[in-house]
Scaffold this active site. Structure first.
Site, PDB file in Angstrom:
ATOM      1  N   GLU A 127       0.853  -1.188   0.000  1.00  0.00           N
ATOM      2  CA  GLU A 127       0.000   0.000   0.000  1.00  0.00           C
ATOM      3  C   GLU A 127       0.888   1.237   0.000  1.00  0.00           C
ATOM      4  O   GLU A 127       1.824   1.290   0.782  1.00  0.00           O
ATOM      5  CB  GLU A 127      -0.915   0.030   1.219  1.00  0.00           C
ATOM      6  CG  GLU A 127      -1.906   1.179   1.147  1.00  0.00           C
ATOM      7  CD  GLU A 127      -2.909   1.211   2.304  1.00  0.00           C
ATOM      8  OE1 GLU A 127      -2.818   0.361   3.215  1.00  0.00           O
ATOM      9  OE2 GLU A 127      -3.751   2.101   2.290  1.00  0.00           O
ATOM     10  N   ALA A 269       1.877  -0.293  10.712  1.00  0.00           N
ATOM     11  CA  ALA A 269       1.549  -1.681  10.422  1.00  0.00           C
ATOM     12  C   ALA A 269       0.691  -1.725   9.167  1.00  0.00           C
ATOM     13  O   ALA A 269       0.191  -0.702   8.730  1.00  0.00           O
ATOM     14  CB  ALA A 269       0.792  -2.306  11.595  1.00  0.00           C
ATOM     15  N   MET A 270       0.513  -2.939   8.627  1.00  0.00           N
ATOM     16  CA  MET A 270      -0.205  -3.080   7.360  1.00  0.00           C
ATOM     17  C   MET A 270      -1.122  -4.278   7.400  1.00  0.00           C
ATOM     18  O   MET A 270      -0.718  -5.376   7.778  1.00  0.00           O
ATOM     19  CB  MET A 270       0.828  -3.184   6.225  1.00  0.00           C
ATOM     20  CG  MET A 270       0.224  -3.362   4.857  1.00  0.00           C
ATOM     21  SD  MET A 270      -0.786  -1.926   4.366  1.00  0.00           S
ATOM     22  CE  MET A 270      -1.981  -2.746   3.323  1.00  0.00           C
ATOM     23  N   GLU A 271      -2.360  -4.059   6.953  1.00  0.00           N
ATOM     24  CA  GLU A 271      -3.447  -5.026   7.134  1.00  0.00           C
ATOM     25  C   GLU A 271      -3.555  -6.083   6.045  1.00  0.00           C
ATOM     26  O   GLU A 271      -4.635  -6.627   5.822  1.00  0.00           O
ATOM     27  CB  GLU A 271      -4.777  -4.260   7.200  1.00  0.00           C
ATOM     28  CG  GLU A 271      -5.230  -3.616   5.872  1.00  0.00           C
ATOM     29  CD  GLU A 271      -4.916  -2.137   5.718  1.00  0.00           C
ATOM     30  OE1 GLU A 271      -3.969  -1.668   6.387  1.00  0.00           O
ATOM     31  OE2 GLU A 271      -5.588  -1.462   4.936  1.00  0.00           O
ATOM     32  N   ASN A 272      -2.462  -6.446   5.351  1.00  0.00           N
ATOM     33  CA  ASN A 272      -2.515  -7.468   4.306  1.00  0.00           C
ATOM     34  C   ASN A 272      -3.405  -8.639   4.736  1.00  0.00           C
ATOM     35  O   ASN A 272      -3.303  -9.119   5.861  1.00  0.00           O
ATOM     36  CB  ASN A 272      -1.112  -8.009   4.041  1.00  0.00           C
ATOM     37  CG  ASN A 272      -0.075  -6.924   4.013  1.00  0.00           C
ATOM     38  OD1 ASN A 272      -0.123  -6.049   3.174  1.00  0.00           O
ATOM     39  ND2 ASN A 272       0.845  -6.948   4.973  1.00  0.00           N
ATOM     40  N   HIS A 304      -6.621  -2.376  15.181  1.00  0.00           N
ATOM     41  CA  HIS A 304      -6.858  -1.589  13.963  1.00  0.00           C
ATOM     42  C   HIS A 304      -6.627  -2.444  12.712  1.00  0.00           C
ATOM     43  O   HIS A 304      -7.485  -2.507  11.830  1.00  0.00           O
ATOM     44  CB  HIS A 304      -5.932  -0.363  13.959  1.00  0.00           C
ATOM     45  CG  HIS A 304      -6.049   0.488  12.740  1.00  0.00           C
ATOM     46  ND1 HIS A 304      -6.845   1.617  12.692  1.00  0.00           N
ATOM     47  CD2 HIS A 304      -5.485   0.381  11.518  1.00  0.00           C
ATOM     48  CE1 HIS A 304      -6.757   2.156  11.491  1.00  0.00           C
ATOM     49  NE2 HIS A 304      -5.933   1.429  10.755  1.00  0.00           N
ATOM     50  N   GLU A 305      -5.485  -3.096  12.658  1.00  0.00           N
ATOM     51  CA  GLU A 305      -5.174  -3.880  11.458  1.00  0.00           C
ATOM     52  C   GLU A 305      -6.115  -5.075  11.339  1.00  0.00           C
ATOM     53  O   GLU A 305      -6.550  -5.416  10.245  1.00  0.00           O
ATOM     54  CB  GLU A 305      -3.706  -4.336  11.467  1.00  0.00           C
ATOM     55  CG  GLU A 305      -2.679  -3.217  11.651  1.00  0.00           C
ATOM     56  CD  GLU A 305      -2.813  -2.057  10.686  1.00  0.00           C
ATOM     57  OE1 GLU A 305      -3.321  -2.259   9.564  1.00  0.00           O
ATOM     58  OE2 GLU A 305      -2.429  -0.921  11.052  1.00  0.00           O
ATOM     59  N   HIS A 308      -9.463  -4.046   9.955  1.00  0.00           N
ATOM     60  CA  HIS A 308      -9.447  -3.795   8.510  1.00  0.00           C
ATOM     61  C   HIS A 308      -9.926  -5.009   7.718  1.00  0.00           C
ATOM     62  O   HIS A 308     -10.309  -4.874   6.560  1.00  0.00           O
ATOM     63  CB  HIS A 308      -8.024  -3.454   8.043  1.00  0.00           C
ATOM     64  CG  HIS A 308      -7.706  -1.993   8.028  1.00  0.00           C
ATOM     65  ND1 HIS A 308      -8.556  -1.044   7.509  1.00  0.00           N
ATOM     66  CD2 HIS A 308      -6.598  -1.311   8.441  1.00  0.00           C
ATOM     67  CE1 HIS A 308      -7.991   0.159   7.606  1.00  0.00           C
ATOM     68  NE2 HIS A 308      -6.814   0.022   8.173  1.00  0.00           N
ATOM     69  N   GLU A 327      -9.841   4.010   6.417  1.00  0.00           N
ATOM     70  CA  GLU A 327      -9.018   4.448   7.553  1.00  0.00           C
ATOM     71  C   GLU A 327      -9.825   5.172   8.632  1.00  0.00           C
ATOM     72  O   GLU A 327      -9.708   4.856   9.812  1.00  0.00           O
ATOM     73  CB  GLU A 327      -7.851   5.312   7.065  1.00  0.00           C
ATOM     74  CG  GLU A 327      -6.834   4.535   6.228  1.00  0.00           C
ATOM     75  CD  GLU A 327      -6.288   3.294   6.916  1.00  0.00           C
ATOM     76  OE1 GLU A 327      -6.416   3.164   8.145  1.00  0.00           O
ATOM     77  OE2 GLU A 327      -5.745   2.422   6.198  1.00  0.00           O
TER      78      GLU A 327
HETATM   79 ZN   LIG Z   1      -5.436   1.514   8.752  1.00  0.00          ZN
END
Ligand SMILES: [Zn+2]
Length: 878
Positions: A127, A269-272, A304-305, A308, A327
């Site tokens: 992203e 962080a990233m929600e993959n 949060h992640e 998502h 978001e």
């Molecule tokens: Zn987010």
């Protein structure tokens, strides 16, 4: 490409993709310098697109080793390559397959976008547009595909091989040195949610049964030897999964859910899908290396992640203009989770502090933009407090306006109707229109109009008529590109406070809604409350019901009444903040005449408050903390001299700290926990109050502050108390401070995440010598410009130092500008975030303003800037 040359991408130019990709098969052979990526795409024309259109695939720093269309090598005349990607001029007007092979060098990828290696671990960040750095693709969120990913690597180098979805096959290859794993994700997803991880990692795991009966294997992967610090993240994951089932009715949908912590990461962080990748700062925790704040952040960001998965992954964004759709909504969801897990009023106060310091300041400067921007040159520059934090406030207001039941029905409808799609804000709002029966067209202006509205309130009591007339007016200042503002829909939750507490609210005005909410949707509004038995004090914007500035005509004594009598905790806190802020704004402009009287009034109010046996320590810690110098500067807004502002803040804090020193010291003793450390909200609240008290004592009575600080450092069994001791000591110049700084640095020499805090504590010292100190610390063995966490700790800390970044001689600006330019060559995203530190330069007095502008121009005129940095420099100067 320079920013001026970069195309401006506009919301109104959106059109559907001409092509769709149904399935993606990736075969990736991992190698530190020569990773081979074979991609097979099943394409078909999009019925909603242009028939016969060329196929334009995004690609960034790629060259194809081979291209096969329906298994036949593509003639070089059939396609062309550019810096933006690959165009196939006349693809067949039917479904077809495309096989493309590329080779990557993960070790050389310092941008940390696409596939890179961090401390020996292969990982990805896609992203917003990193997937195009891995293979050629339609890299846009509205192209959703089913992925199957085969990963292959040397076993010793990458014993763990992870990707999205469920593991469907894994085995050793002949010879035993190499192995592979195949992952299949049945849920169609956009490319930005693709992820892979390969490396030597330890993990902790736990089985989880969803409310609808699916067994899920949860795991948190960390660097070898750090599994002992992964338990809190796993525990937080379990709690947030249960919460999402209970509160939003959302169940998890795969057989595994993996979280991986890596040490070099541009974001939090990233929600993959099924494979969240985290900055290790938001995973690793134990009492001696993580503070209470870290524990709370880990809990919030894990949630949060995870959240998502529904708000972002299953329902994604049609285009990046809709970023707030995932978001803002997901921040709202994580804030609600933390409020339920901890204290709701304390969480709200902390969130509003963040909103004001990060988003209000953005709204007040040249980088202001709407929650849904209408145009961008570099989308990475729009992962902002406005999209995230203000985006969450918009959701919160929506809930207040339509009520809890309609909000829940609207969310359910959204999940049902938009599942599996790439949606828009309009589609989201339509669900709430249907659920509530209310017209939300006017409310939607919150998404389009930038700037922080101001609400001016005044009231008058008529004793004879037993009525109270309240007048409210709103206005929003001009922001870049939006000179004329329209009124927005502002829910003002309110109460009338009498001597014995809240008075009944009776009014025939249609503006008064259930639950004591007045809806201000016009430029001004006047309403009369009847049957008011005594002269009331209005308590407005309870719970901070809208992200606005409030100006009200209450004197300090009325505010102090609210502080003691208001039933709304947020407004109790706010009342004292307002009393302090008014004097600090005056003093920050050079008029110190009311400072001593305010100090004495605040001291008296606080003394009574702290003596209450029913005191909530976490709340009290928030009450004790005065508005920060940067917040005072923002309130002043024009011709700000940071030294005067800082001086005013110090003087008021010292006066209060001095007056209360004895009481605060006694309170600290009574709040001491004797048992082992626990990160739970209640002991964390006691530590927070003890440590706020320590800071005030350090300013009011430096000798006692130093004694208490050094003793606390010696006795502490946790990082929170050690850090608080360090922070208090940084307020007291001298040999003892330097000695403590040195000891702290040695104690944590092998703990980079703690050293980040140590670096930041020093970078925040409000003294002339800090710039020299920071330059010296750049030579510290633990520091590296290549690691985003180190940069944010030391350099980001300095850029947040109001007096030293804004030094009168301009040296602070020059220092940051030089680092931005140097960093831009390797990591443009981190460089452009750092350049954002200049966002408030226009509010400064003329001398500093000129020097800040010169530094910005120096950045702007540097040749070969990235699009990220060029965009921020240009917008900052516009
Ligand atoms: Zn987010």
């Amino acid at each position: 490409m320079r920013a001026e040359d970069a195309p401006l991408i506009r919301l109104e130019d959106y059109r559907p993709s001409d092509w769709l990709i149904d399935t993606v098969d990736l075969d990736i052979v991992l190698d530190p310098t020569r990773t081979r990526v074979r991609s097979q795409l099943q394409l078909r024309p999009n019925p909603a697109g242009h028939a016969g259109a060329p196929l334009v695939l995004d690609g960034d720093e790629l060259t194809p080793d081979s291209i096969l269309l329906d298994d036949v090598p593509l003639d070089p005349s059939a396609y062309s390559l550019s810096a933006q990607g690959l165009t196939i001029h006349a693809p067949p007007a039917r479904a077809f397959s495309l096989r493309i092979e590329t080779t990557l060098d993960p070790g050389a990828n310092t941008k940390l976008m696409g596939l890179y290696r961090s401390s020996g671990v292969y990982c990805t960040q896609c992203e917003a547009d990193g997937f195009r750095r891995i293979t050629y693709f339609l890299d846009r969120p509205d192209v959703m595909s089913v992925y199957t990913v085969r990963l292959e690597a040397e076993k010793t180098q990458a014993p763990v091989l992870l990707s999205n979805g469920n593991l469907v096959a894994a085995a050793e290859l002949p010879g035993g040195e190499r192995h592979f794993a195949v992952w299949h994700d049945p849920h169609p997803k956009p490319a930005y949610l693709f992820a892979l991880v390969g490396g030597k990692l330890d993990h902790v795991r736990q089985d989880y049964m969803t409310a609808d009966g699916r067994k899920v294997e949860l795991a948190v992967y960390v660097e070898p030897g750090k599994a002992g610090r992964a338990g809190w993240a796993l525990d937080s994951l379990v709690r947030c999964m249960r919460w999402d089932e209970r509160v939003f009715g959302r169940n998890y949908d795969l057989d595994v859910f993996n979280v991986v912590a890596v040490s070099d990461f541009n974001m939090g962080a990233m929600e993959n899908k099924g494979l969240n990748i985290f900055n290790d700062k938001y995973v690793l925790a134990d009492p001696l290396t993580a503070s209470d704040g870290d524990y709370a952040s880990i809990e919030a960001i894990i949630a949060h992640e995870y959240f998502h998965n529904w708000t972002g992954n299953r329902i994604t964004c049609r285009d990046w203009f809709q970023l707030c759709l995932k978001e803002g909504l997901t921040v709202f969801r994580d804030q609600e989770f933390s409020s339920d897990e901890r204290s709701r009023p304390v969480k709200r106060i902390a969130d509003v502090r963040t909103l004001r310091s990060t988003q209000f300041s953005e709204d007040a400067g040249p980088l202001a933009h709407p929650v849904r921007p209408r145009a961008y040159k570099e989308i990475n520059n729009f992962y902002t407090p406005t999209v995230y934090e203000k985006g969450a406030e918009v959701i919160r207001m929506l809930k207040v306006l339509i009520g809890e039941d309609a909000f829940t029905r609207g969310m359910d409808l959204y999940f049902e109707r938009c599942d599996g799609t790439a949606a828009t804000i309009e589609e989201f709002l339509d669900c709430f229109v249907e659920a509530s029966g209310q017209d939300l067209a006017h409310f939607a202006r919150w998404y389009e109009q930038a700037g922080t509205p101001t609400v001016v309130a005044s009231g008058k009591y008529d004793a004879q008529a037993r009525s109270y007339k309240l007048q409210l007016a709103q206005s929003t200042p001009a922001t870049p590109g939006q000179s004329h503002k329209q009124p927005v829909v502002i829910p003002v939750a309110l109460g009338l406070v009498g001597k014995g507490g809240d008075l009944p609210l009776t009014s025939i005005s249609p503006a008064l809604k259930a639950g004591g909410v007045v809806v201000l949707d016009q430029p001004s509004l006047s309403l009369t409350f009847t049957d008011v038995p005594e002269a009331p004090t209005p308590s407005l914007l309870r719970g901070f019901s809208a992200p606005v500035r409030l100006e009200l005509d209450l004197g300090d004594s009325d505010l102090l009444t609210l502080f003691t009598a208001d039933s709304d905790s947020f407004n109790r806190w706010q009342a004292l903040q307002t009393v302090a802020m008014r004097t600090l704004v005056r003093a920050g402009k050079g008029d110190m005449s009311t400072l001593d009287a305010t100090a004495s009034a605040l001291g008296k109010a606080l003394s009574g408050f702290l003596a209450d046996p029913a005191l909530d320590p976490a709340f009290a810690a928030q009450v004790l903390r005065l508005p920060a110098p940067a917040d005072i500067a923002r309130e002043i807004g024009i011709d700000v001299d940071p030294d005067v502002v800082h001086g005013a803040h110090r003087r008021l804090s010292a006066a209060i700290g001095g007056a209360l020193a004895g009481q605060l010291a006694d309170l600290r003793v009574s709040l001491t926990d004797r048992g082992p450390y626990s990160p739970a909200a209640s002991p964390a609240g006691r530590r927070a109050l003890r440590n706020e008290a320590l800071g005030l004592i350090a300013l009011g009575e430096p000798a006692s502050g130093a004694r208490l600080g050094l003793a606390q450092f010696a006795e502490a069994d946790n990082l929170t108390d050690r850090l608080a001791a360090l922070a208090a000591m940084t307020l007291i110049p001298g040999a003892e401070r330097e000695d403590l700084i040195a000891r702290f640095g040695e104690l944590y020499a092998r703990e980079p995440l703690v050293l980040d805090k140590w670096l930041m504590a020093q970078a925040l010292i409000a003294e002339d010598g800090t710039l020299t100190r920071v330059k010296g610390l750049m030579n510290h063995p633990a520091f590296s410009l290549g690691n985003p966490n180190r940069v944010r700790g030391l350099i980001g800390g300095f850029a947040a130092n109001l007096t030293q970044f804004n030094r009168a001689d301009g040296e602070g600006y020059g220092f940051i500008a030089d680092i931005v330019i140097a960093l831009d060559r390797t990591n443009p995203q981190v460089a452009s975030r750092l350049l954002g530190s200049f966002k408030s330069w226009r509010m400064l007095e003329a001398g500093r303003r000129a020097k800040a502008e010169a530094a910005l121009r120096m950045v702007q005129t540097t040749p070969n800037l990235s699009r990220d940095v060029a965009d921020i420099a240009t917008r900052s100067l516009a």
